[in-house]
Design a protein around this motif. Structure first.
Motif, PDB file in Angstrom:
ATOM      1  N   HIS A   1     -15.539   0.905   9.953  1.00 46.20           N
ATOM      2  CA  HIS A   1     -14.569  -0.158   9.706  1.00 46.20           C
ATOM      3  C   HIS A   1     -13.590   0.288   8.625  1.00 46.20           C
ATOM      4  O   HIS A   1     -13.994   0.766   7.563  1.00 46.20           O
ATOM      5  N   VAL A   2     -12.300   0.115   8.897  1.00 44.55           N
ATOM      6  CA  VAL A   2     -11.261   0.337   7.892  1.00 44.55           C
ATOM      7  C   VAL A   2     -10.664  -1.024   7.566  1.00 44.55           C
ATOM      8  O   VAL A   2     -10.031  -1.659   8.419  1.00 44.55           O
ATOM      9  N   HIS A   3     -10.892  -1.483   6.351  1.00 46.41           N
ATOM     10  CA  HIS A   3     -10.438  -2.795   5.906  1.00 46.41           C
ATOM     11  C   HIS A   3      -9.089  -2.611   5.214  1.00 46.41           C
ATOM     12  O   HIS A   3      -9.024  -2.159   4.068  1.00 46.41           O
ATOM     13  N   LEU A   4      -8.009  -2.951   5.899  1.00 45.12           N
ATOM     14  CA  LEU A   4      -6.660  -2.741   5.380  1.00 45.12           C
ATOM     15  C   LEU A   4      -6.269  -3.935   4.524  1.00 45.12           C
ATOM     16  O   LEU A   4      -6.008  -5.024   5.023  1.00 45.12           O
ATOM     17  N   ILE A   5      -6.204  -3.698   3.204  1.00 44.68           N
ATOM     18  CA  ILE A   5      -6.006  -4.777   2.251  1.00 44.68           C
ATOM     19  C   ILE A   5      -4.631  -4.729   1.597  1.00 44.68           C
ATOM     20  O   ILE A   5      -4.004  -5.759   1.354  1.00 44.68           O
ATOM     21  N   GLY A   6      -4.136  -3.533   1.279  1.00 46.58           N
ATOM     22  CA  GLY A   6      -2.878  -3.429   0.552  1.00 46.58           C
ATOM     23  C   GLY A   6      -1.986  -2.345   1.091  1.00 46.58           C
ATOM     24  O   GLY A   6      -2.386  -1.538   1.935  1.00 46.58           O
ATOM     25  N   VAL A   7      -0.748  -2.339   0.575  1.00 49.96           N
ATOM     26  CA  VAL A   7       0.242  -1.319   0.961  1.00 49.96           C
ATOM     27  C   VAL A   7       0.878  -0.756  -0.305  1.00 49.96           C
ATOM     28  O   VAL A   7       2.096  -0.695  -0.442  1.00 49.96           O
ATOM     29  N   LEU A   8       0.033  -0.327  -1.241  1.00 53.26           N
ATOM     30  CA  LEU A   8       0.528   0.108  -2.536  1.00 53.26           C
ATOM     31  C   LEU A   8       1.366   1.374  -2.450  1.00 53.26           C
ATOM     32  O   LEU A   8       2.210   1.633  -3.312  1.00 53.26           O
TER      33      LEU A   8
ATOM     34  N   GLY B   1     -18.701  11.005   7.426  1.00 52.12           N
ATOM     35  CA  GLY B   1     -17.886   9.794   7.486  1.00 52.12           C
ATOM     36  C   GLY B   1     -18.604   8.598   6.880  1.00 52.12           C
ATOM     37  O   GLY B   1     -19.836   8.586   6.755  1.00 52.12           O
ATOM     38  N   VAL B   2     -17.824   7.596   6.495  1.00 49.03           N
ATOM     39  CA  VAL B   2     -18.394   6.390   5.878  1.00 49.03           C
ATOM     40  C   VAL B   2     -18.286   5.211   6.832  1.00 49.03           C
ATOM     41  O   VAL B   2     -17.452   5.176   7.737  1.00 49.03           O
ATOM     42  N   ASP B   3     -19.146   4.232   6.589  1.00 48.09           N
ATOM     43  CA  ASP B   3     -19.175   3.049   7.454  1.00 48.09           C
ATOM     44  C   ASP B   3     -18.029   2.084   7.163  1.00 48.09           C
ATOM     45  O   ASP B   3     -17.570   1.371   8.055  1.00 48.09           O
ATOM     46  N   HIS B   4     -17.579   2.050   5.911  1.00 48.88           N
ATOM     47  CA  HIS B   4     -16.527   1.120   5.515  1.00 48.88           C
ATOM     48  C   HIS B   4     -15.545   1.831   4.597  1.00 48.88           C
ATOM     49  O   HIS B   4     -15.955   2.532   3.672  1.00 48.88           O
ATOM     50  N   VAL B   5     -14.243   1.611   4.844  1.00 44.63           N
ATOM     51  CA  VAL B   5     -13.197   2.083   3.941  1.00 44.63           C
ATOM     52  C   VAL B   5     -12.429   0.872   3.436  1.00 44.63           C
ATOM     53  O   VAL B   5     -11.920   0.076   4.234  1.00 44.63           O
TER      54      VAL B   5
END
Length: 338
Positions: A254-261, A229-233
């Protein structure tokens, strides 16, 4: 002066119309900027397309939040900027510093207040970030939304360190900046794409691992198996990819939700969020001018160069929109006003 307005949301971007406007004059607290270049984000497509919805839009509007140019006049109360300064336009002109708040992001450039796709534009002087000397106007025009969003999520909010790992979805503007900023910090980065050519370019930019998501559709599990697993997505797909991003995240990640493409529909199972103690956080308002200043200092110190896929002329605006919609680009698509 020449400018463009989104007068109507249509399926073919025919509602984006070139117009003649009076050159604006700066108010006491404003600066007048001669725009030299601007760049497109997927948000701009949503504002101009009838099948997409972007909240808070008010038409007609001069589009594009992202621009760069030269200050040619300042209001009587302005001391921070002078004629001749090279600046980047703001996404949220009322968010200068401090934590985000609803009133700071109520106005958005190119959404409900006029944006950068004009020969001249006025902005509150305190909202304008001074460009690094190392960047051209075309490069500076890529920073406002894509660059600052990636910077805020990984560095301002995520406190990214060199011993951490990052997963970046795709190779668009935000994702490419995230790759560059993470690599600059010394972190190891996964990049996904359906194009082997784009993945090769991502490796040239510093990606440690790459995944073709058409060849590996269960890429969340693949990332988990590869490194635990990764620390940031950096999550730009939204509901269509969020479940796999959660699968790819490490414990306490952490999952950084930026867009809804990938669209607004879909379901997310909450169990992995609970069991791994994940932080899943949406990003609104892009970032403050103070964050922009810190990002620019880091860009200049690292001699980082934004990735520009293609530059269109001022008479090719609708073609630029359609090119971004086709999704073949890597990095940013720029419109030159020079």
């Amino acid at each position: 002066m020449k400018a463009y307005e989104v007068q109507d949301a249509t399926s073919d971007y025919s509602g984006i119309v070139e117009v003649e406007r009076d050159r604006p004059e700066p108010a006491a607290d404003e600066a007048l900027v001669e725009i030299r270049a601007a760049s497109l984000n997927y948000r701009d497509l949503s504002i101009a397309h009838e099948d997409r919805v972007y909240p808070g839009t008010e038409l007609p509007v001069v589009p594009l939040s992202d621009g760069a140019g030269e200050v040619v006049a300042v209001g009587d109360d302005v001391e921070r900027l002078s004629e001749g300064d090279r600046v980047a336009t703001p996404f949220a002109p009322d968010w200068v510093d401090g934590p985000v708040a609803p009133e700071k992001i109520e106005r958005t450039t190119g959404g409900n207040t006029d944006g950068a796709l004009a020969e001249y534009a006025t902005f509150p002087a305190d909202s304008l970030a001074v460009l690094p000397d190392t960047l051209s106007y075309e490069q500076g025009a890529t920073l406002t939304c894509a660059g600052l969003t990636a910077w805020r999520e990984l560095h301002e909010e995520g406190d990214l360190t060199a011993d951490e790992t990052v997963l970046v979805l795709g190779t668009g503007g935000v994702s490419t900046f995230a790759l560059q900023f993470a690599t600059m910090q010394g972190a190891d980065v996964f990049v996904t794409s359906s194009s082997d050519e784009k993945l090769e370019r991502a490796r040239e930019l510093g990606a440690t691992w790459t995944l073709n998501y058409e060849e590996t559709p269960e890429w969340g599990e693949a990332v988990q198996e590869a490194v635990g697993g990764v620390d940031h997505v950096v999550e730009v797909g939204g509901s269509g990819t969020l479940q796999r991003s959660i699968e790819a995240a490490a414990f306490d990640g952490h999952v950084h939700l930026i867009g809804v493409l990938s669209g607004p529909d879909g379901r997310v199972h909450p169990n992995p969020i609970l069991l791994k103690g994940l932080t899943v956080k949406g990003s609104m308002g892009v970032g403050s001018r103070a964050m922009f200043d810190r990002m620019n200092s880091a860009i200049e110190a690292a001699d980082l160069e934004p990735v520009i896929d293609r530059t269109f002329g001022f008479d090719e605006v609708r073609e630029a929109y359609r090119y971004v919609e086709a999704g073949e680009h890597q990095g940013k698509v720029v419109i030159s006003l020079e």
